[in-house]
Write an enzyme that holds these catalytic residues in place. Structure first.
Site, short mmCIF file in Angstrom:
data_model
loop_
_atom_site.label_atom_id
_atom_site.label_comp_id
_atom_site.label_asym_id
_atom_site.label_seq_id
_atom_site.Cartn_x
_atom_site.Cartn_y
_atom_site.Cartn_z
N HIS A 101 0.83 -1.21 0.00
CA HIS A 101 0.00 0.00 0.00
C HIS A 101 0.86 1.26 0.00
O HIS A 101 1.86 1.34 0.73
CB HIS A 101 -0.90 0.01 1.23
CG HIS A 101 -1.71 1.26 1.39
ND1 HIS A 101 -2.64 1.69 0.46
CD2 HIS A 101 -1.71 2.21 2.37
CE1 HIS A 101 -3.18 2.82 0.87
NE2 HIS A 101 -2.64 3.16 2.02
N SER A 102 0.51 2.24 -0.83
CA SER A 102 1.10 3.57 -0.81
C SER A 102 2.62 3.51 -0.94
O SER A 102 3.16 3.02 -1.92
CB SER A 102 0.64 4.31 0.45
OG SER A 102 0.98 5.67 0.41
N TYR A 103 3.35 3.96 0.11
CA TYR A 103 4.81 3.96 0.06
C TYR A 103 5.37 2.54 0.02
O TYR A 103 6.51 2.32 -0.42
CB TYR A 103 5.38 4.70 1.27
CG TYR A 103 6.80 5.19 1.09
CD1 TYR A 103 7.05 6.44 0.52
CD2 TYR A 103 7.88 4.41 1.48
CE1 TYR A 103 8.35 6.89 0.34
CE2 TYR A 103 9.19 4.86 1.31
CZ TYR A 103 9.41 6.10 0.74
OH TYR A 103 10.71 6.53 0.56
#
Length: 389
Positions: free
Chosen positions: A267-269
């Site tokens: 997720h995300s980073y």
């Protein structure tokens, strides 16, 4: 004896009263409960955090006009939530904590990850979970969702349970546990030279003006603001950044696991950290990883200088569920030549993992089916639209 005041006397008296100072409030001490019970909150049968007396959701603005105090209270609750999720990983998911670095001495800073009982010896499938940056720790996608909505949407618990049901070993990474925080010793007051500081007067004036404004902004509402502890951060060896952490776990755990098929949810980073891993361990990743499900990943293959072979592999093996107004699993256009972008069915970044939950596992199943039928996986086979139709 009577005293008479003229109008000018009254005006003079009022002029000496600092009305702004009278309007200020004494900031309460920055001490908060240490358990959910002391906070008077608990999770109900639906996994929602509720006040044990009123049944109401968590209230951020517990004290009006005391934003800093309310924020500190929220952060204190967040630390309790982190410990609660750790407890769920150990008791509900039957996972064990593995200390990092693996050769850590007794007195050095340490981190940890969580492993299912079969994470290292499952011969078939291994699922690796990587969250984004920030305050979230192992087992969490978004602390805000756990507090304000429910534990299913904000934690990795449903993903771990589903993976166990489908025969995966599981590793839960902890990419934001990068340093040990220790309190700074108080410094003695600096002695001021009778001749004044050596720096130029103009520079000193600018500095004093900047510090004065910062102090005014920070303390404008408080008569007696509480002093916060000053801390130093001691980095954890070989785990001082999310990218370092993911690489370290790959070298010491994932690459040494027995699983023939490795899968990632990032997720995300976490997506950026996976791409960094891919760049540094390309041959190893290609030989072990079958599919990567990203959710609103912030990776950038141009800035990260991913090579052509990495891009080609990502196009075949990765899908990125992104925040969008389009229905779930709708293919979206992409400006970067990396992996397909698919709608997560929500515009909220922090919800993209939870909303993509079923689609992600269908994606993994399609990958294995393509592999077992000796069909080379392709974007058209792996796209969730094709899976669900």
């Amino acid at each position: 004896m009577f005293m008479f005041f003229t109008l000018s006397d009254c005006n003079d008296l009022l002029s000496r009263i600092d009305l702004d100072e009278l309007m200020k409030k004494d900031e309460p001490p920055l001490y908060f409960p240490r358990t959910l019970e002391e906070f008077e909150y608990a999770f109900n049968d639906q996994g929602q955090l509720r006040h044990i007396k009123t049944g109401e959701p968590f209230v951020f603005n517990y004290r009006e006009d005391l934003h800093r105090w309310n924020q500190k209270r929220y952060e204190a609750l967040g630390e309790i939530i982190t410990q609660h999720v750790y407890e769920l990983l150990e008791k509900k998911c039957n996972m064990t904590k593995e200390i990092l670095p693996v050769d850590a001495s007794e007195d050095e800073p340490k981190s940890f990850i969580y492993l299912s009982k079969d994470a290292l010896n499952n011969p078939d499938k291994l699922l690796v979970l990587i969250q984004g940056r920030g305050v979230v720790r192992a087992g969490q996608w978004a602390r805000r969702l756990i507090i304000n909505e429910d534990i299913d949407s904000g934690s990795q618990i449903p993903f771990i349970s589903r993976a166990a049901e489908e025969g995966y070993g599981v590793m839960v990474l902890n990419p934001n546990e990068n340093y040990l925080e220790v309190e700074k010793p108080e410094k003695p007051a600096a002695e001021v030279s009778p001749d004044g500081p050596d720096e130029p007067a103009e520079k000193r004036e600018r500095k004093e003006e900047k510090e004065g404004k910062k102090k005014r902004d920070f303390y404008e509402k408080y008569r007696k603001p509480q002093k916060e502890k000053q801390t130093d951060q001691i980095p954890i060896r070989k785990n001082s950044t999310p990218e370092e952490h993911v690489l370290y776990v790959w070298d010491n755990f994932i690459s040494k696991s027995a699983a023939k098929n490795v899968f990632f949810i990032a997720h995300s980073y976490g997506g950026l950290s996976f791409v960094e891993l891919m760049i540094k361990r390309e041959a190893q990743v290609k030989s072990r990883v079958q599919a990567v499900a990203m959710t609103d990943s912030v990776h950038n293959v141009w800035h990260q200088e991913a090579g052509k072979s990495t891009l080609e592999w990502m196009q075949e093996h990765c899908c990125n569920w992104v925040s969008s107004t389009e229905p779930l699993d709708t293919p979206l256009e992409t400006m970067l030549p990396d992996c397909p972008r698919i709608s997560a069915g929500t515009e909220r970044h922090e919800l993209t993992s939870w909303r993509s939950f079923h689609s992600i596992f269908k994606f993994f199943t399609a990958t294995l089916e393509a592999q077992n039928s000796d069909t080379k996986p392709s974007t058209s086979v792996l796209l969730p639209r094709a899976v669900s139709s």
